[in-house]
Design an enzyme around this catalytic site. Structure first.
Site, PDB file in Angstrom:
ATOM      1  N   GLU B 413      31.674  35.977  30.891  1.00 34.95           N
ATOM      2  CA  GLU B 413      32.556  35.600  31.887  1.00 34.95           C
ATOM      3  C   GLU B 413      32.738  34.332  31.473  1.00 34.95           C
ATOM      4  O   GLU B 413      33.092  33.066  31.834  1.00 34.95           O
ATOM      5  CB  GLU B 413      31.169  35.609  33.303  1.00 34.95           C
ATOM      6  CG  GLU B 413      32.653  37.315  34.328  1.00 34.95           C
ATOM      7  CD  GLU B 413      31.631  38.578  33.178  1.00 34.95           C
ATOM      8  OE1 GLU B 413      30.779  38.286  32.544  1.00 34.95           O
ATOM      9  OE2 GLU B 413      31.646  39.698  33.289  1.00 34.95           O
ATOM     10  N   PHE B 439      35.555  41.304  38.996  1.00 33.42           N
ATOM     11  CA  PHE B 439      35.676  40.210  40.644  1.00 33.42           C
ATOM     12  C   PHE B 439      34.695  39.462  40.391  1.00 33.42           C
ATOM     13  O   PHE B 439      33.761  39.167  39.570  1.00 33.42           O
ATOM     14  CB  PHE B 439      35.130  41.774  41.224  1.00 33.42           C
ATOM     15  CG  PHE B 439      35.670  43.076  40.977  1.00 33.42           C
ATOM     16  CD1 PHE B 439      36.462  43.126  42.566  1.00 33.42           C
ATOM     17  CD2 PHE B 439      35.535  43.589  40.278  1.00 33.42           C
ATOM     18  CE1 PHE B 439      37.134  44.662  42.796  1.00 33.42           C
ATOM     19  CE2 PHE B 439      36.631  45.154  40.420  1.00 33.42           C
ATOM     20  CZ  PHE B 439      37.116  44.880  41.080  1.00 33.42           C
ATOM     21  N   ALA B 440      35.192  38.683  41.979  1.00 34.44           N
ATOM     22  CA  ALA B 440      34.084  37.457  41.955  1.00 34.44           C
ATOM     23  C   ALA B 440      32.114  37.557  41.567  1.00 34.44           C
ATOM     24  O   ALA B 440      32.341  36.932  41.077  1.00 34.44           O
ATOM     25  CB  ALA B 440      34.491  36.684  43.395  1.00 34.44           C
ATOM     26  N   ASP B 441      32.248  38.815  42.162  1.00 38.45           N
ATOM     27  CA  ASP B 441      31.197  39.276  41.498  1.00 38.45           C
ATOM     28  C   ASP B 441      30.476  39.156  40.911  1.00 38.45           C
ATOM     29  O   ASP B 441      28.777  38.903  40.411  1.00 38.45           O
ATOM     30  CB  ASP B 441      30.855  40.405  42.845  1.00 38.45           C
ATOM     31  CG  ASP B 441      31.612  41.433  43.607  1.00 38.45           C
ATOM     32  OD1 ASP B 441      32.660  41.388  43.525  1.00 38.45           O
ATOM     33  OD2 ASP B 441      31.031  41.175  44.313  1.00 38.45           O
ATOM     34  N   TYR B 442      31.665  38.727  40.049  1.00 33.67           N
ATOM     35  CA  TYR B 442      30.253  39.216  37.849  1.00 33.67           C
ATOM     36  C   TYR B 442      30.817  38.162  37.460  1.00 33.67           C
ATOM     37  O   TYR B 442      30.893  37.606  36.397  1.00 33.67           O
ATOM     38  CB  TYR B 442      32.126  40.450  37.673  1.00 33.67           C
ATOM     39  CG  TYR B 442      31.157  41.683  37.746  1.00 33.67           C
ATOM     40  CD1 TYR B 442      30.116  42.023  37.769  1.00 33.67           C
ATOM     41  CD2 TYR B 442      32.264  42.756  38.117  1.00 33.67           C
ATOM     42  CE1 TYR B 442      30.065  43.524  37.992  1.00 33.67           C
ATOM     43  CE2 TYR B 442      31.644  43.755  38.892  1.00 33.67           C
ATOM     44  CZ  TYR B 442      30.716  44.116  38.666  1.00 33.67           C
ATOM     45  OH  TYR B 442      31.023  46.022  39.613  1.00 33.67           O
ATOM     46  N   PRO B 445      27.303  35.181  35.854  1.00 29.06           N
ATOM     47  CA  PRO B 445      26.973  34.605  34.033  1.00 29.06           C
ATOM     48  C   PRO B 445      27.700  33.738  33.665  1.00 29.06           C
ATOM     49  O   PRO B 445      27.311  33.375  32.859  1.00 29.06           O
ATOM     50  CB  PRO B 445      27.516  36.044  33.326  1.00 29.06           C
ATOM     51  CG  PRO B 445      27.558  37.198  34.314  1.00 29.06           C
ATOM     52  CD  PRO B 445      28.127  36.322  35.545  1.00 29.06           C
ATOM     53  N   HIS B 484      31.335  44.559  45.035  1.00 29.34           N
ATOM     54  CA  HIS B 484      32.992  44.814  45.107  1.00 29.34           C
ATOM     55  C   HIS B 484      33.031  43.730  45.907  1.00 29.34           C
ATOM     56  O   HIS B 484      34.638  44.349  46.922  1.00 29.34           O
ATOM     57  CB  HIS B 484      33.830  45.220  44.617  1.00 29.34           C
ATOM     58  CG  HIS B 484      33.426  45.953  43.030  1.00 29.34           C
ATOM     59  ND1 HIS B 484      31.902  46.778  42.703  1.00 29.34           N
ATOM     60  CD2 HIS B 484      33.870  46.165  42.222  1.00 29.34           C
ATOM     61  CE1 HIS B 484      32.162  47.362  41.371  1.00 29.34           C
ATOM     62  NE2 HIS B 484      33.383  47.014  40.794  1.00 29.34           N
TER      63      HIS B 484
END
Lengths: 168, 683
Positions: B413, B439-442, B445, B484
């Site tokens: 990311e 996903f926004a969750d990832y 980084p 997610h």
């Protein structure tokens, strides 16, 4: 026996100690010392048998005083010269570049026509790589003041005996 | 030391005297400033951050000399004083940066001292975050390749920065994409006080990358001018010929402490300090010039005196130069956005067939890509045959616009966002859209690159604007669990320099996306993924719809209570408001904020003044969620109009559970909103 020119930096401590032992082993009357800090072409050409003291600096570099002499060495004709190299290294902390300085200098001198003498066995040392290796031998005498100081005297003594034969 | 792997273009015996004199002037100019810098701190004038270049002069001279401002890009780091002098910065420019004057060409004293730059010449203003510009370098190199530009990117950094994951990402990406970058690693053996043995197993960190394809590694003595010049010349020639990256590892010494906040005598003994000083590159160069009869002592002294006089003159100019104006702090926070002239309020009267949000986003992306050939999109999983992202939002784009403009990124990311920041630098016409993460969750980084990109414009005093839209599929209500379902806006709105929008309907998604792509600056475009295909979010969408930033939309007029919301919860609020009105006869106003930063304060105040009661609803956690900002603003600006304290409703202060029972218990929903409305109205 012709005089042997020992070239090393007079500012050094450990290399200086090694030269002292080496001179004694070869016989002080047989050697002359030259300061590598101020060495010039004529001094090198005045000897047929030479010993260079070349410790390894940093991660496998020549000391600055030798490095600064390289442009002059590059233009010299060393054909007929017998040259031996010893150098300090640290096999524990710098195992990737153990006594690289010996190898760098040997390559250079050979490229100018010199015959490298005084090769020694790499047995008894523990390192990862070295530019000084020629097969299973070093292109000179490897000393390790940091990790194997007690072996210096014996190594230097044996090497002196070897050189006395090979310089003939 | 001779580096036999490279051509010996430069040599003490062969290089022209004119060139040698030029180099000596540059090196002495650099060393003189480097030696003087601590005095400015001692006298409380400035230069409070100074990372000395002493011991690095060989490679730094070489980088500056190799850099061609007409064709290349240079990313120096905070120790690159001599690099920047060698690249052409004048003594005045050095001191203006050193003591943070308004005339500082890097950015008018906004960034830390000793961060020399000149964006006008493509000498970039980089982060203090060590090595993070490696990603920008890769991005700029990608642009060079895309636009068939013949040039190189030179990216300079210390050896310890290679411990950072993003440096690995940059080198991996450059290797994989075959990018024209020279990564120069200036190895002085320390990361502040941390010896390199504590960083990585290889003493020569460049050797960690020997398994990479398309990558040449050159080692050189960074303390030696000629070895460094030859290494850099070889690297540049190689990159230009092969269009593949090179790492140049330059062994240097650090003669002084890391910086003026470090005391190296606490961890380096006299022996070490002596031997590093022994290998002073400046002294070595001087000795060579004399030893090989290229200069006389008098000639060198003359150069040194000239530089001393020049530095003295620049010192005076530096002290007399204007300081930054405190009234200028709000200048260049973010560039002016695209003006949505057709739809100045972001409202339309289109009455056509309804489109789902996913269609609206897809069609807007395609429309903008058709309109502007300098648009690019990349992200993880974004383009492979029929697939266009995890939700197929970008479906068909690669097919229509090709692999140069629409392409997959590695699962990195930081790389995704960092290269966007880099690519933007090549040409201000370029507009980049990234799917910041699957996903926004990832996205986390990429956080350091997000922070970085947020202040590029301000830090460079408006000289560089990253023109990037970051798309993130956000929020929950899909039974996705902890990774997610996250709402990220509570964390991401706190950074000045990024616009943050969060549409609830298809038309607003299209309009905001169009405005974002056409604008200069950075926009974070949060997409409520639960609404991509939801009929409730489908609307008619004018083909040219535009929504300005900072314009909320009153989705339902009312008199008795103002509900401020955005994203998924807009629909729940509308449903709850309608239901309550129907049951109780009260009139509830629902305002979809659409744009969180900038926030439409006028519309909020207008509504509060009318109703006197406030409910702020969002999907994110109440605690420290974005609603806190809205509620506090209302309390500050409209206190006298309020009948009671603003009430906030959102998620519980827990992660979002995977089991639907847990998710329902944690996230807000229509019933919870209805109950909150009831409590406020019937209090």
């Amino acid at each position: 026996m012709k005089k042997i020119g020992i070239f090393y930096s007079f500012n050094t401590t450990k290399t200086g100690q090694a030269v002292k032992m080496l001179s004694e082993a070869l016989g002080k009357e047989n050697v002359e010392t030259v300061n590598a800090e101020t060495v010039n072409k004529d001094q090198v050409l005045s000897y047929d048998n030479m010993i260079f003291g070349v410790p390894t600096w940093f991660d496998g570099e020549l000391p600055n005083y030798w490095d600064e002499f390289v442009p002059e060495l590059e233009d010299m004709n060393l054909k007929g010269k017998k040259m031996a190299i010893f150098g300090n290294g640290d096999q524990k902390n710098y195992p990737e570049n153990f006594v690289d300085g010996i190898g760098i200098m040997a390559d250079l001198l050979e490229s100018r026509g010199a015959e490298i003498v005084g090769l020694t066995s790499a047995e008894g040392y523990h390192f990862e790589s070295s530019r000084a290796l020629r097969g299973d031998k070093f292109a000179g005498l490897a000393l390790d003041f940091e990790n194997q100081p007690r072996q210096n005297k014996e190594r230097i003594g044996k090497w002196a005996e070897q050189l006395q034969k090979e310089f003939l | 030391m001779k580096n036999t792997a490279v051509k010996q273009k430069y040599h003490i015996k062969k290089t022209s005297k004119k060139t040698l004199a030029h180099w000596y002037r540059l090196i002495i100019r650099g060393r003189t400033w480097d030696d003087r810098a601590p005095n400015y701190l001692k006298q409380a004038i400035g230069w409070s951050y100074h990372a000395p270049a002493a011991g690095h002069e060989g490679i730094q001279l070489a980088m500056g000399q190799t850099f061609d401002r007409d064709t290349d890009h240079l990313f120096p780091y905070y120790r690159d004083l001599v690099t920047c002098v060698s690249a052409g910065l004048t003594s005045e420019e050095i001191i203006y940066n050193g003591i943070s004057k308004d005339t500082d060409v890097a950015g008018g004293g906004r960034h830390m001292s000793n961060h020399f730059a000149k964006p006008e010449w493509n000498i970039h203003n980089v982060s203090s975050n060590t090595g993070n510009h490696a990603l920008h370098a890769a991005g700029t190199a990608r642009a060079m390749k895309t636009y068939n530009h013949k040039g190189v990117v030179i990216c300079s950094q210390g050896e310890s920065s290679a411990s950072e994951g993003y440096v690995y990402e940059a080198i991996n990406g450059a290797s994989n994409e075959k990018l024209p970058v020279i990564f120069v690693i200036q190895d002085n053996g320390y990361g502040i006080s941390v010896p390199k043995k504590d960083q990585t197993a290889n003493r020569k960190v460049a050797n960690n990358f020997t398994g990479f394809k398309n990558l040449r590694i050159i080692h050189c003595n960074g303390k030696d001018v000629f070895d460094s010049m030859n290494a850099m010349a070889e690297a540049k020639e190689w990159v230009l010929e092969n269009v593949t990256p090179v790492i140049v590892q330059a062994n240097c010494v650090r003669i002084h402490s890391h910086s003026n906040s470090d005391r190296h005598e606490l961890y380096r003994d006299d022996y070490e300090l002596n031997y590093v000083a022994e290998y002073d590159p400046v002294a070595k160069f001087r000795r060579l010039l004399l030893r090989y009869d290229r200069f006389t002592e008098d000639e060198l002294v003359k150069i040194e005196e000239e530089i001393r006089a020049e530095v003295k003159e620049a010192h005076k100019k530096g002290l007399a130069a204007p300081d930054p104006d405190p009234d200028s702090i709000y200048d260049f926070v973010i560039p002016e956005p695209y003006r949505a002239e057709k739809y100045p309020e972001g409202i339309h009267n289109e009455d056509g067939p309804k489109k789902k949000m996913i269609e609206a986003i897809n069609e807007t992306l395609k429309a903008e890509f058709r309109l502007n050939p300098d648009t690019y999109i990349w992200g993880q999983d974004i383009a492979h045959k029929e697939k266009g992202g995890i939700f197929n939002v970008t479906k068909g784009m690669q097919k229509e616009f090709g692999k140069e403009r629409v392409f997959n990124a590695p699962i990195a990311e930081d790389y995704i966002l960092g290269t966007a920041n880099g690519m933007s630098r090549f040409n201000p016409k370029i507009r980049v859209v990234v799917e910041g993460a699957e996903f926004a969750d990832y996205f986390w980084p990429a956080m350091e690159q997000y922070v970085e990109i947020s202040h590029e414009y301000w830090r460079s005093k408006g000289q560089y604007s990253p023109n990037v839209t970051i798309r993130l599929a956000s929020g929950g209500y899909i039974g996705g669990g902890l990774y997610h379902s996250q709402s990220t806006e509570g964390s991401l709105t706190t950074f000045p320099g990024v616009r943050v929008v969060y549409p609830s309907f298809a038309d607003d998604a299209a309009g905001l996306l169009r405005t974002a792509i056409r604008s200069k600056g950075v926009t974070l475009f949060l997409e409520p993924k639960a609404l991509y295909n939801a009929p409730v979010a489908a609307t008619a969408v004018p083909g040219d719809f535009e929504v300005p930033f900072g314009k909320a939309r009153v989705r339902k007029e009312g008199r008795d209570l103002s509900v401020f919301t955005y994203g998924n919860t807009t629909h729940m609020c509308l449903e709850a408001a309608g239901q309550y009105e129907k049951e109780k006869g009260y009139s509830i106003e629902v305002v979809d904020l659409r744009s969180l930063s900038p926030l439409d304060k006028d519309t909020i105040l207008k509504s509060v003044r009318k109703t006197g009661k406030v409910l702020v609803v969002h999907e994110d956690k109440v605690f420290s969620g974005f609603g806190a900002e809205v509620a506090a603003f209302i309390a500050d600006e409209a206190f006298e109009y309020l009948d009671g304290p603003p009430v906030r409703l959102g998620a519980a202060f827990t992660p979002v559970g995977f089991n639907r029972i847990l998710e329902k218990a944690i996230l807000p929903n229509t019933e919870k909103i209805l109950e909150a409305i009831k409590q406020i109205i019937e209090y």
